[in-house]
Design a protein around this motif. Sequence first.
Motif, PDB file in Angstrom:
ATOM      1  N   ASP A  68       0.835  -1.197   0.000  1.00 24.03           N
ATOM      2  CA  ASP A  68       0.000   0.000   0.000  1.00 24.03           C
ATOM      3  C   ASP A  68       0.874   1.252   0.000  1.00 24.03           C
ATOM      4  O   ASP A  68       1.862   1.332   0.713  1.00 24.03           O
ATOM      5  N   CYS A  69       0.514   2.226  -0.823  1.00 23.58           N
ATOM      6  CA  CYS A  69       1.148   3.543  -0.883  1.00 23.58           C
ATOM      7  C   CYS A  69       2.605   3.502  -1.323  1.00 23.58           C
ATOM      8  O   CYS A  69       3.370   4.407  -1.009  1.00 23.58           O
ATOM      9  N   ILE A  70       3.012   2.480  -2.037  1.00 16.30           N
ATOM     10  CA  ILE A  70       4.403   2.398  -2.480  1.00 16.30           C
ATOM     11  C   ILE A  70       4.762   3.564  -3.397  1.00 16.30           C
ATOM     12  O   ILE A  70       5.931   3.955  -3.472  1.00 16.30           O
ATOM     13  N   ASP A  71       3.777   4.148  -4.056  1.00 21.36           N
ATOM     14  CA  ASP A  71       4.037   5.285  -4.940  1.00 21.36           C
ATOM     15  C   ASP A  71       4.514   6.524  -4.171  1.00 21.36           C
ATOM     16  O   ASP A  71       5.078   7.439  -4.759  1.00 21.36           O
ATOM     17  N   GLN A  72       4.336   6.547  -2.867  1.00 24.39           N
ATOM     18  CA  GLN A  72       4.822   7.654  -2.045  1.00 24.39           C
ATOM     19  C   GLN A  72       6.319   7.526  -1.729  1.00 24.39           C
ATOM     20  O   GLN A  72       6.910   8.435  -1.169  1.00 24.39           O
TER      21      GLN A  72
END
Length: 88
Positions: A68-72
């Motif tokens: 989850d939220c690896i794009d951050q």
Amino acid sequence: GAIQTLAIIVKVVDFKDYLNTAHLSKLDQIDTNTSNNQASATVAPNCLKIYNEFSPNDDGQNDYFYIDCIDQYPDNQLEIFNRWGNLV
């Protein structure tokens, strides 16, 4: 004349920053100080969650690996180890 504290626990469903505001809408007594009837708090969640179960064998359970939220976190590195500690 007493001080009371209200604690609220919530679950944030995505990674955006939020401003939460609470205010009194109805009282059962006379309010002699209306300047303290509202408060705000900013929430900046950390949504990074790495799941530790991954078995891509098409059985419908844990077939996909999610972070989850690896794009951050654009500068990351992923290493996957099997149950014996060997790098896959």
